[in-house]
Enzyme design. Sequence first.
Site, short mmCIF file in Angstrom:
data_model
loop_
_atom_site.label_atom_id
_atom_site.label_comp_id
_atom_site.label_asym_id
_atom_site.label_seq_id
_atom_site.Cartn_x
_atom_site.Cartn_y
_atom_site.Cartn_z
CB SER A 79 -0.95 -0.07 1.20
OG SER A 79 -1.79 1.03 1.24
CG ASP A 107 -2.90 -0.56 -2.04
OD1 ASP A 107 -3.02 0.61 -1.64
OD2 ASP A 107 -3.30 -1.55 -1.38
ZN ZN Z 1 -3.64 1.23 0.27
#
Ligand code: ZN
Length: 564
Positions: A64, A278
Amino acid sequence: MDLEAVSKRSAFHAKPQGLILQYGTAGFRTNAQHLDHIMFRMGLLAVLRSKQTKSTIGVMVTASHNPEEDNGVKLIDPLGEMLAPTWEEHATCLASAEEQDMPRVLTAIMEKEAVDPQQAAFVVIGKDTRPSSEKLSQSVIDGVTVLGGQFHDYGLLTTPQLHYMVYCRNSGGRYGKATIEGYCQKLSKAFVELTKQASCSGDENRSVKVDCANGIGALKLKEMEHYFSQGLLVQLFNDGTEGRLNHLCGADFVKSHQKPPQGMEMKSDERCCSFDGDADRIVYYYRDADGHFHLIDGDKIATLISSFLKDLLLEIGESLNMGVVQTAYANGSSTRYLEEVMKVPVYCTKTGVKHLHHKAQEFDIGVYFEANGHGTALFSEAVEVKIKRLAQELQDEKGKAAKMLASIIDLFNQATGDAISDMLVIEAILALKGLTVQQWDAIYVDLPNRQLKVKVADRRVISTTNAERQALTPPGLQEAINDLVKKYKLARAFVRPSGTEDIVRVYAEADSQVSWEQGRRNHSCVWNLTTAKGFFKIEIKIECTGTYIVNSYQTVPCCGFLRV
Ligand code: ZN
Ligand code: NG1
């Protein structure tokens, strides 16, 4: 199940001795160098979970918003949700088992969960753009295949796209087609249908600048561009061609530093947004004519969405049960606005999307957002069917409202928070309501707030209750916070151990204008405590500095006393 083959293959992904990692709020996350054995083992675990649920399971390789050198992995459950808590424990056990014990732990999980070894298994895999993701996703595949599982590797995907694929595959096609074209078509069709109703469609209003954090969001937005080329002009920045992933850009950077990302050209009053690495988080912002930066975070996104949905329900004449779910990090002004002005019930859960998601499922319509920009709206199946029927049956204004609601249901990614889908929802609502970014921002005024990370010797000394808003341990901590915050108007502060990093997070907010008028006052509190790990000195300090309240908290071993 051929345990010998598993052992042999595992030797190619050997666990460094003594390395213990925990499946946290967002799966495993650490420096990519330490993750090979974790990936292989998560491939194994995904097969077991697939056999047990008789469903497709997802494995996403991403970290992320973490820096590029990190990576991570999380499993996605059948309805596109986060992995069930008992399986998170299994994941931690399996990941922590030393090489020779691993097959035994695998068998123990199978027995405990009554997994039928004969059952077929299917796993879908996705990865983000980190340099390490390719090799690590191959290790997942290795784990899946050694247990005889079948798989489909989607390659590069945003995290929410993989959640969507899993949900589609397990809903027998009801939710949509489990392909990237299926995703693009579903969202763009809903977006075009929805924005057809907008009266103002000047180019000015329909263009948005997107900071893609140098991540996967850029690739996926480019893929989608031609689907809604007439409806929205999307200008991409930090698209990965030059900068490093999440470096000085992206939603997490913008939210935590409360300033624009590097690499984005911002003219005054232009609508801008940032995705994280992400693409499951989004925050909006703009610069005003005086050059001041204004952040529009997840709380204001939730407010915009829920007010739009509420208006549509009123128009249709349906009284459905709608709730908004937040965490302790939601700005107090947003909670007050939702409850007192909009009269929408608001609930607070622990940090982490799975908690918000589950709470939101209790309503006919549940809107959930973390302040950091991760969120979506969920519609019960019965509501979806009813609205789609009303969209066919009703005429005039009611029919128009029902059609809009039916389209917006399709525009949300109901598996999880999704920056692309949320951006399209927001752009559609702003267009339909004829709102500028400034007008949206002016719905309410955020209370000044600060969030700090503090590195501590052992973050587990802090435990919390009441959706993490109160500290249970160490003794005396909560009382000290209470003593401090009661001195300020609308003040709120809490501390909690992070679920994704080895740190403690401190949050404080207050109506600092009043405190400022009362003069500069510093309040601090120091006390000592002894824990199993030794002696700690802790200080909470809340001080008024200009328009902000700054709160800092630190534990240090008794060898020294530091203050941040
Ligand atoms: Zn994320
Ligand atoms: P932790 O590290 O537990 O605070 C952070 C975010 C969560 C969530 C997870 C997963 C804050 C304060 N916390 O959790 O909201 O997004 O990461 O990514 O933003």
